[in-house]
Every structure is written in structure tokens, then in C-alpha cells.
Design a protein around this motif. Structure first.
Motif, PDB file in Angstrom:
ATOM      1  N   LYS A 189       7.538   6.228  -2.515  1.00 53.95           N
ATOM      2  CA  LYS A 189       7.255   5.712  -1.376  1.00 53.95           C
ATOM      3  C   LYS A 189       5.702   5.712  -1.426  1.00 53.95           C
ATOM      4  CE  LYS A 189      11.124   6.320   1.623  1.00 53.95           C
ATOM      5  NZ  LYS A 189      11.418   6.963   2.887  1.00 53.95           N
ATOM      6  N   HIS A 190       5.024   6.675  -1.669  1.00 54.71           N
ATOM      7  CA  HIS A 190       3.660   6.724  -1.644  1.00 54.71           C
ATOM      8  C   HIS A 190       3.046   5.301  -2.410  1.00 54.71           C
ATOM      9  CE1 HIS A 190      -0.820   7.587  -2.545  1.00 54.71           C
ATOM     10  NE2 HIS A 190      -0.134   7.729  -3.737  1.00 54.71           N
ATOM     11  N   ASN A 191       3.585   5.459  -3.673  1.00 56.12           N
ATOM     12  CA  ASN A 191       2.976   4.493  -4.716  1.00 56.12           C
ATOM     13  C   ASN A 191       3.200   3.134  -4.023  1.00 56.12           C
ATOM     14  OD1 ASN A 191       2.559   6.238  -6.366  1.00 56.12           O
ATOM     15  ND2 ASN A 191       4.229   6.214  -7.758  1.00 56.12           N
ATOM     16  N   PRO A 222      -4.960  12.585  -1.496  1.00 56.26           N
ATOM     17  CA  PRO A 222      -5.991  11.752  -0.920  1.00 56.26           C
ATOM     18  C   PRO A 222      -5.509  10.357  -0.340  1.00 56.26           C
ATOM     19  CG  PRO A 222      -6.069  11.689  -3.408  1.00 56.26           C
ATOM     20  CD  PRO A 222      -4.732  12.446  -2.989  1.00 56.26           C
ATOM     21  N   CYS A 223      -4.897  10.526   0.584  1.00 56.25           N
ATOM     22  CA  CYS A 223      -3.946   9.215   1.092  1.00 56.25           C
ATOM     23  C   CYS A 223      -3.678   9.775   2.429  1.00 56.25           C
ATOM     24  CB  CYS A 223      -2.945   9.041   0.137  1.00 56.25           C
ATOM     25  SG  CYS A 223      -1.798   7.715   0.884  1.00 56.25           S
ATOM     26  N   CYS A 224      -3.505   8.638   3.316  1.00 58.20           N
ATOM     27  CA  CYS A 224      -2.810   8.680   4.773  1.00 58.20           C
ATOM     28  C   CYS A 224      -1.692   8.022   5.059  1.00 58.20           C
ATOM     29  CB  CYS A 224      -4.059   8.406   5.752  1.00 58.20           C
ATOM     30  SG  CYS A 224      -5.356   9.481   5.897  1.00 58.20           S
ATOM     31  N   CYS A 225      -1.092   7.680   3.794  1.00 52.31           N
ATOM     32  CA  CYS A 225       0.301   7.017   4.242  1.00 52.31           C
ATOM     33  C   CYS A 225       1.203   8.156   4.856  1.00 52.31           C
ATOM     34  CB  CYS A 225       0.965   6.502   2.807  1.00 52.31           C
ATOM     35  SG  CYS A 225       1.823   7.723   1.809  1.00 52.31           S
ATOM     36  N   PRO A 226       2.448   7.731   5.346  1.00 54.37           N
ATOM     37  CA  PRO A 226       3.342   8.503   6.286  1.00 54.37           C
ATOM     38  C   PRO A 226       3.617   9.647   5.240  1.00 54.37           C
ATOM     39  CG  PRO A 226       3.970   6.358   6.690  1.00 54.37           C
ATOM     40  CD  PRO A 226       3.054   6.301   5.614  1.00 54.37           C
ATOM     41  N   VAL A 227       3.953   9.544   4.067  1.00 56.78           N
ATOM     42  CA  VAL A 227       4.298  10.523   3.210  1.00 56.78           C
ATOM     43  C   VAL A 227       3.141  11.663   2.949  1.00 56.78           C
ATOM     44  CG1 VAL A 227       5.158  11.172   0.599  1.00 56.78           C
ATOM     45  CG2 VAL A 227       5.815   9.198   1.604  1.00 56.78           C
ATOM     46  N   CYS A 228       2.004  11.398   2.603  1.00 60.13           N
ATOM     47  CA  CYS A 228       0.932  12.263   2.507  1.00 60.13           C
ATOM     48  C   CYS A 228       0.568  12.777   3.741  1.00 60.13           C
ATOM     49  CB  CYS A 228      -0.104  11.330   1.673  1.00 60.13           C
ATOM     50  SG  CYS A 228       0.286  10.753   0.152  1.00 60.13           S
ATOM     51  N   ASN A 229       0.741  12.226   4.789  1.00 58.27           N
ATOM     52  CA  ASN A 229       0.550  12.715   6.032  1.00 58.27           C
ATOM     53  C   ASN A 229       1.328  13.989   6.379  1.00 58.27           C
ATOM     54  OD1 ASN A 229      -1.991  11.847   7.300  1.00 58.27           O
ATOM     55  ND2 ASN A 229      -0.947  10.137   8.265  1.00 58.27           N
ATOM     56  N   ARG A 237       3.706  10.949 -11.186  1.00 65.87           N
ATOM     57  CA  ARG A 237       2.457  10.045 -11.352  1.00 65.87           C
ATOM     58  C   ARG A 237       2.114   9.459 -10.003  1.00 65.87           C
ATOM     59  NH1 ARG A 237       1.969   6.459 -16.689  1.00 65.87           N
ATOM     60  NH2 ARG A 237       4.382   6.523 -16.437  1.00 65.87           N
ATOM     61  N   TYR A 238       1.208   9.853  -9.450  1.00 67.68           N
ATOM     62  CA  TYR A 238       0.838   9.410  -8.114  1.00 67.68           C
ATOM     63  C   TYR A 238      -0.316   8.318  -8.113  1.00 67.68           C
ATOM     64  CZ  TYR A 238      -1.169  10.837  -3.491  1.00 67.68           C
ATOM     65  OH  TYR A 238      -1.862  10.855  -2.273  1.00 67.68           O
ATOM     66  N   MET A 239      -0.013   7.253  -7.590  1.00 64.33           N
ATOM     67  CA  MET A 239      -1.008   6.047  -7.943  1.00 64.33           C
ATOM     68  C   MET A 239      -2.243   6.225  -6.791  1.00 64.33           C
ATOM     69  SD  MET A 239       1.315   2.760  -8.208  1.00 64.33           S
ATOM     70  CE  MET A 239       2.291   2.379  -9.725  1.00 64.33           C
TER      71      MET A 239
HETATM   72 ZN    ZN Z   1       0.186   8.472   0.320  1.00 71.63          ZN
END
Ligand code: ZN
Length: 504
Positions: A299-301, A271-278, A254-256
Motif C-alpha cells: 500500500k505504501h508503495n 520517511p513518508c506521510c501516507c496513511p500506512v506510514c502515519n 522493499r520500501y519505495m
Molecule cells: Zn508511506
């Protein structure tokens, strides 16, 4: 004083919690750390995310290490402040635990907790009234006895407030525990209620407790850490949160997001620009080993939680927490329902919302929820209580589009017709009534409104006219109890011409 409030907006505040291992700026979400095994190491929480305080469970440590006593900072390899829970949650889930209040308090001191929690008795979400009464009385008794068990001076102690959804019991518990020597008050039992998305109930519970607790103490909403509801909780006065959700959610993929939760297997785009999602695509996350994926989603959460807290803090500084709430609360119908519930508590919000030292900025009005803004309530209260009418005769005209109202064409035209004999006021939402001479006062010309035809101004206009005892009232373009109604300015012109001819 271990908690200092720096800035405020609505009932939300930016504060500094002073612990013996350093200061923590609030609002703050403590990641929940398992003392034995973690998907993200506590040291990483600090170095990668900047989480300077964590919460862990002293009961689990006690079960695992018993008398082989180690410092909690050594066990978790975390050198910042650590709050330890007492096992009360396990008590709620398993019905019984093998440790007493006295034992766990002494144990928390021995393992070097910076913030300890007494062994309260959680009410839970589905207790009968009788059970709830027991949990409240027993929690109060344990809170009282806990004070004599303390030996160290510089630990902060948390006194949880129980009573669950029984608001009278909750209030009683908050009053009694608020009188005792505690530094932080967590609101007990919200976890199950949050899981059921019953945000309205959480609103009731927070306000009930906050109203009677000493305002200079930090308030902790136990078990809440989803970004979508943090702004609402902060706006009501919650300072501390803790959350295991970042890791528990990651376990199930589950992705917050700030607007809710998504399932990783259903995502094409992250839909995110955190280091993980990048770095990774949704497909790459799905294809990797479960444990890696879990860690990366956790980590994304955490990045999302952190981002939301930053946004909330900035909104408090800017005085735009209400706007943030309006946006966030539309992410789920149950959250929107909770937002509308604030209509029951506008007085509480208005009392706490700062009047001075607030940035002067325009207010935005979207729909009926915007009318609950404390600025509106405050304005209406003051106009009834403090305002003196300059004349005995009143003309009410609709609020023009041009601002300030007293510089508008309609005002100038009216002035020519009625001269100085009549007091001119503007009617309409969101302010109800605006006396022309106040048109340039904040926020009466500093606002943008998309409100159409709500007519909430009517009841306020009647109250205003009655309270000021006008001798004559003319309204243009509307019908209103006790007022002569004319359909347009031209009609007003004719009416005055006739009146003057009759006199002469
Ligand atoms: Zn992210």
C-alpha cells in the motif's frame, strides 16, 4: 480519436485515454493484478487509491478458466477499464506458451477486455541479432494478422514494439506497426533492462520508437513503475505504465521512495506521510505477521507511485518537468547517466517542447546538464537563423550580475565610451551570446544560474560572429578567435581615446 493530449512540457504530456469504460488521465500507472489472488484487492485499488484502470493477464485467465469463459471484470471484481496482457511475457520467460495469437485475441474479446494486446514475441535484453530480427519480423507479422481477428469495434488494441536494444530493428518495428490500426504502442522488453538499472538504454529505446510512431497514440512503457524513474520516462513521451513492483517489492520488504528503494528491516523511521506510514512505525511493521506487513508495504508503495504521478502532472502544467528531472535523476548514478544521455536527443526534446501557451517563469541553471534545456537550444538556433545584427562592429562584454543586462552599470558605461558605433552583446553561460537590445526578452533576464566558468559559450560565440559577418570584434576580459582582446573597460576607454586622437 481515443487519446487526446491536453498539456505538454518537454516531450511529456497530460492526456486523456478514452476507453469504453471511461476516460483515464495520463500519465497513468496501471497496477498489475493477478486474476486469481492478490495482496490488495482490485476493488481496493479503486476505492482507496483511486486507480481507475488496472492491467491483468489474459493468458493466466485462459489457463485457469479455459472455455469456462467469464468476464474479466467479474473475475477481478473491478468495474473500471481493464487492459489485458497476452502472455508474451510468459513467452519470454518460459520460451513457449500453449496459445496462439488468434486464440488469445479472440479470448480477450470474449472476456471483455477494454484494452487488448496481441501475442507479440518479446526480444528481451540479451537476444542475439539473429534472434532479435526474428522477434521483430514475427511481431510485425502477428500485428498485421491480428487486425483481421478483431470482431468488436470498441476495444482498444495495443501493438507492442520489439527489437530490444537493437535500435535499428526497434525503429523498423515501430515504423511498420505504427502504420497499422492500433491505439496504443507499448515498448516491449524493458523489464530486464530496467532490472539491470540500464536507464540509458531505456532512453535510447524510448526516443527511437517515439520518433517514428504516430504522436497521437498513447505510448506505454511495459513493466516500469518505480517512482524514481517515472519523471524521466514521462519527459521522453511515455503516457502509460504498468507495475507489479509495488507488490513484488513488498514481498521482499522493499520500501519505495522517490529516490530509490529501502529495506524495511533497516529503517528506523518511515520517511513518508501516507496513511500506512502515519499509522505504523518501522518497528511495528517488522513485528507484525508477514502477510500483513506485505500488504501494508504494498500500500505504501502504491501511495508513492500515485504521489509521483501527481507531482509529474503538476510539473507538466507548471512547465517545471525539467527541474523535477534534475532532482530525480540525482537519486542514482545510473539515472544521472541516463539524464546526461539526453544530450544526444536535445533536438527531439526541443521539437516537442511547447513554445506557446507555456507559463512564463524563470529558468534555473545548476550545472552542465541544465544547458541541455530545450529553451537554450531553441534560443541559440533562433539567434543564428533569424537574428539580424544592427551594426557591423561588435563589442562583447561578460554577462553582468544585474538583470536585465541592458540596465546594468557596465552597459551604461560602455554606451558612453563607444556611443552608437558599436553593437554591444553580452557573453557567458548558459545563453552564449545575448544582444543588448534583446536583454529583456524571455528568458534572457528571467533566470537564476549557479553555472561557473564552464565556457560553453565560447564555441557558440565563434559561431555567432562568423554567421553574422561582423567587420570588427572587440572582446573584454577574454581571448576569442578573430577578436581583439582587451582586459577591462578601462583599457577599452584608453583604446578608444587613442583611436580618436589618431583620427583627429
Ligand atoms: Zn508511506
Amino acid at each position: 480519436m481515443c487519446f487526446e493530449v491536453k498539456e505538454r512540457d518537454l516531450c511529456g504530456r497530460i492526456g486523456v485515454l478514452k476507453t469504453r469504460r471511461g476516460n483515464i488521465e495520463t500519465p497513468y500507472v496501471m497496477p498489475v493484478v493477478n486474476p486469481i489472488r492478490n495482496i490488495i484487492e482490485p476493488s481496493e485499488l479503486k476505492s482507496e487509491f483511486g486507480f481507475n484502470m488496472i492491467i491483468t493477464n489474459s493468458y493466466i485467465i485462459w489457463k485457469h478458466y479455459k472455455d469456462n469463459i467469464k468476464d474479466v471484470h467479474e473475475i477481478t471484481k473491478f468495474d473500471g477499464p481493464i487492459m489485458t496482457d497476452s502472455g508474451a511475457y510468459q513467452l519470454l520467460v518460459y520460451g513457449d506458451i500453449e496459445v496462439s495469437n488468434k486464440e488469445i485475441i479472440e479470448y480477450q474479446e470474449k472476456i471483455g477486455s477494454d484494452i487488448g494486446v496481441i501475442l507479440d514475441v518479446p526480444t528481451g535484453a540479451h537476444a542475439s541479432r539473429e534472434e532479435a530480427e526474428y522477434t521483430v519480423m514475427e511481431t510485425i507479422r502477428r500485428a498485421k494478422e491480428s487486425i483481421s481477428y478483431r470482431k468488436e469495434k470498441d476495444i482498444l488494441w495495443a501493438g507492442p514494439i520489439q527489437g530490444g536494444t537493437y535500435l535499428d530493428l526497434l525503429e523498423y518495428c515501430a515504423k511498420e506497426i505504427g502504420k497499422m490500426d492500433f491505439h496504443i504502442h507499448p515498448l516491449g522488453s524493458p523489464t530486464q533492462i530496467l532490472e539491470e538499472y540500464n536507464y540509458s538504454k531505456i532512453v535510447d529505446m524510448i526516443v527511437t520508437a517515439k520518433r517514428v510512431l504516430p504522436p497521437e497514440r498513447a505510448f506505454h512503457l511495459f513493466g516500469a513503475g518505480h517512482p524514481m524513474m517515472l519523471s524521466l520516462a514521462v519527459a521522453l513521451g511515455c503516457d502509460l505504465f504498468d507495475s507489479a513492483a509495488y507488490a513484488l517489492y513488498a514481498k521482499d520488504g522493499r520500501y519505495m521512495t522517490q529516490n530509490g528503494t529501502m529495506r524495511i528491516e533497516e529503517l528506523k523511521e518511515l520517511p513518508c506521510c501516507c496513511p500506512v506510514c502515519n499509522k505504523y512505525s518501522a518497528k511495528e511493521l517488522m513485528e507484525m505477521e508477514k502477510e500483513n506487513r506485505e500488504k501494508l508495504i504494498a500500500k505504501h508503495n502504491l501511495y508513492k507511485v500515485k504521489e509521483e504521478i501527481k507531482l509529474i502532472k503538476e510539473a507538466i502544467r507548471e512547465g517545471t518537468l525539467w527541474e523535477l528531472l534534475e532532482a530525480r535523476c540525482r537519486s542514482h548514478p545510473r539515472l544521472y547517466e541516463a539524464f546526461k544521455r539526453l544530450s544526444l536527443y536535445v533536438d527531439y526534446i526541443e521539437e516537442n517542447d511547447p513554445v506557446v501557451n507555456k507559463k512564463v517563469r524563470g529558468l534555473f541553471f545548476y550545472d552542465e546538464t541544465s544547458i541541455m534545456r530545450p529553451e537554450i537550444l531553441r534560443y541559440k538556433k533562433r539567434i543564428i537563423e533569424r537574428y539580424t545584427k544592427p551594426k557591423d562592429k561588435l563589442i562583447l562584454v561578460p554577462m553582468p550580475k544585474e538583470k536585465p543586462f541592458n540596465k546594468s552599470k557596465i552597459f551604461k558605461k560602455l554606451k558612453k565610451i563607444v556611443g552608437d558605433e558599436y553593437h554591444i552583446c553580452f557573453y557567458g553561460d548558459p545563453f552564449g551570446i545575448v544582444p543588448s537590445e534583446l536583454s529583456e526578452t524571455f528568458p534572457l533576464s528571467q533566470f537564476e544560474s549557479a553555472l561557473d566558468n564552464m565556457k560553453t559559450w565560447k564555441s557558440f560565440a565563434i559561431e555567432f560572429i562568423k554567421s553574422k559577418e561582423y567587420k570588427e570584434v572587440i572582446i573584454i576580459g577574454e581571448e576569442l578567435e578573430g577578436a581583439k582582446s582587451l582586459s577591462s573597460i578601462n583599457d577599452l576607454e584608453k583604446y578608444f581615446r587613442c583611436k580618436n586622437e589618431n583620427i583627429s
